[in-house]
Design an enzyme around this catalytic site. Structure first.
Site, mmCIF file in Angstrom:
data_model
loop_
_atom_site.group_PDB
_atom_site.id
_atom_site.type_symbol
_atom_site.label_atom_id
_atom_site.label_comp_id
_atom_site.label_asym_id
_atom_site.label_seq_id
_atom_site.Cartn_x
_atom_site.Cartn_y
_atom_site.Cartn_z
ATOM 1 C CD GLU A 85 84.515 38.363 42.834
ATOM 2 O OE1 GLU A 85 82.968 38.506 43.293
ATOM 3 O OE2 GLU A 85 85.120 38.552 43.887
ATOM 4 C CE LYS A 280 84.462 40.512 47.129
ATOM 5 N NZ LYS A 280 84.417 39.511 46.263
ATOM 6 C CG ASP A 296 101.185 47.102 51.030
ATOM 7 O OD1 ASP A 296 99.851 45.705 51.148
ATOM 8 O OD2 ASP A 296 101.623 46.932 51.307
ATOM 9 C CG HIS A 393 78.188 36.389 40.049
ATOM 10 N ND1 HIS A 393 79.725 37.421 39.899
ATOM 11 C CD2 HIS A 393 78.672 35.178 40.916
ATOM 12 C CE1 HIS A 393 80.674 36.178 41.316
ATOM 13 N NE2 HIS A 393 80.198 35.253 40.665
#
Length: 439
Positions: A85, A280, A296, A393
């Site tokens: 990202e 998130k 993991d 962004h």
């Protein structure tokens, strides 16, 4: 009509690809070329990758980047991150630089307890079951000694076993609720091996006891499995500084910045729709380090989000406050991580990531990962409450747009310069690219 295939796992990699190309890809050579393009030229390394999972056709690469200048408990660190990202590594690096001149990040491990459970049904008397458990508990602990001996030498092992009555939720449902310390390993295999032995001995002893399993009374093991919910495997990371030192942005005073920032966190504490996106962003930083270090990330994600909802409503993982002129921003998060076993000794980039981090133990890695999440959240909230999230962004996303439209290096150079003074949108980037090409 496509027919099921038998024995696919026994085919060679070439045979698997040939079948895929014929069955689903219309034998397009460019599709096969894409799969082959990502094979590793080192045949030994490719075989290693092939054995990480089943039915491998190729490798799926993610960028492996570095976020420098993290001052954590007085040590200056560079944090490796594996993520696709745009802006995540840049944002983390910016937050690290900001807090590096304001005392840095402070982090500490609160606890490292992990949980596993034996789930079973019992239709007999509860008091008899409680007495039976008390009598058999020493046998359970003794039975796993061959499994726990090496772990105990490293300071780990089984911490406790409790009998839990869950019959209010499901008829005749009970648990052996087991607590473990696994030191520097994530410990999944260790915990599951212990649980299966507990279940075996518990059931065998029950079947030998006529008070427990006679006259229609049965004890049936349902399953034995570790839990990825680890609310007592906690780490805390925080930053703080005098509120006046928050005035990096000349357009807003430190006190005003702190006020808006704290309000933004409070909204995430009470509004689940905002909290999910808020968290998130935290996981952007956490997952990137967890993945780079061979841990993991699915287990971490599941445990973290369960923790965020532990009080009955999904809420923010970070918190902020202002007291006596001191701004404070912190996170407490459950992280079950390992620095030995698994991919840590197999994947070359994971080994390199551990070297970059100066070979941390599990507790040190917990601190680093928590700091990465806190830094990422600070950067996001900083943007949201000042310039807005899209300015930074979308400028980082510009390169993805240009690559999607096969922009040349010269075209990229011109458009990067253009969008330093103009707002980036997908349509505006495409329009400017077409304009350049029409000249």
């Amino acid at each position: 009509m496509i027919k099921p295939i038998s024995g696919f796992s026994r085919l060679s990699k070439k045979e698997k690809i040939d079948w895929l190309a014929k069955t689903y890809l219309k034998n397009q050579p460019e599709d096969v070329a894409v799969l082959r393009q990502y094979w590793n030229e080192d045949s030994h390394l490719q075989r290693l990758h092939d054995e990480f999972t089943e039915n491998t056709l190729s490798n799926f690469y993610l960028p492996f980047g570095l976020a420098p200048n993290f001052l954590i408990n007085g040590d200056l660190m560079a944090i490796p991150m594996a993520i696709e990202e745009s802006s995540v590594i840049a944002a983390a690096s910016k937050a690290a630089k900001f807090w590096g001149t304001r005392g840095g990040f402070k982090a500490r491990v609160i606890d490292t307890k992990k949980i596993g459970q034996v789930h079973f049904k019992y239709n007999g008397n509860k008091e008899l079951l409680n007495r039976f458990f008390t009598s058999v508990k020493p046998k359970l602990l003794q039975a796993v000694k061959p499994i726990t001996s090496n772990m105990e030498k490293r300071g780990g092992g089984v911490l406790d076993i409790q009998l839990k009555d869950k019959t209010a939720a499901i008829e005749a449902y009970y648990q052996l609720h087991c607590e473990f310390e696994t030191r520097d390993s994530m410990g999944a295999n260790f915990i599951n091996s212990c649980l299966e032995k507990f279940a075996e001995v518990f059931e065998n002893e029950a079947n030998k006891d006529p008070h427990i399993t006679s006259e229609g009374k049965t004890l049936d093991i349902i399953m034995s499995i570790l839990s990825n919910y680890v609310p007592e495997c906690l780490v805390r990371a925080e930053v703080s500084c005098p509120v006046e030192e928050l005035n990096e942005n000349k357009d807003i005073e430190g006190k005003e910045f702190a006020k808006k920032f704290i309000e933004a966190v409070k909204i995430a504490e009470v509004e689940p729709y905002r909290a999910v996106t808020h968290n998130k962003g935290i996981m952007n930083g956490i997952d990137a380090v967890v993945l780079a270090t061979g841990n993991d990330f699915r287990a971490v994600e599941a445990g973290v989000h369960a923790y965020a909802a532990r009080n009955g409503q999904y809420s923010s993982l970070t918190h902020a406050g202002l007291e006596d002129g001191i701004f404070k921003f912190w996170i407490e998060i459950p992280l079950a991580l390992g620095t030995v076993g698994g991919l840590t000794s197999l994947h070359p980039l994971v080994k390199l990531a551990m070297d970059i981090l100066q070979k941390p133990n599990a507790q040190e890695l917990m601190k680093i990962v928590a700091v990465a999440g806190l830094a990422q959240n600070f950067a996001a909230l900083n943007s949201l409450t000042t310039t807005g999230i899209q300015q930074g962004h979308m400028k980082m996303h510009l390169m993805n747009i240009l690559n999607q439209h096969q922009a040349t290096e010269e075209e990229k150079k011109v458009l990067i310069e253009y969008f330093t003074k103009n707002t980036v949108t997908h349509s505006s980037a495409v329009a400017q690219l077409k304009k350049i090409r029409s000249l």
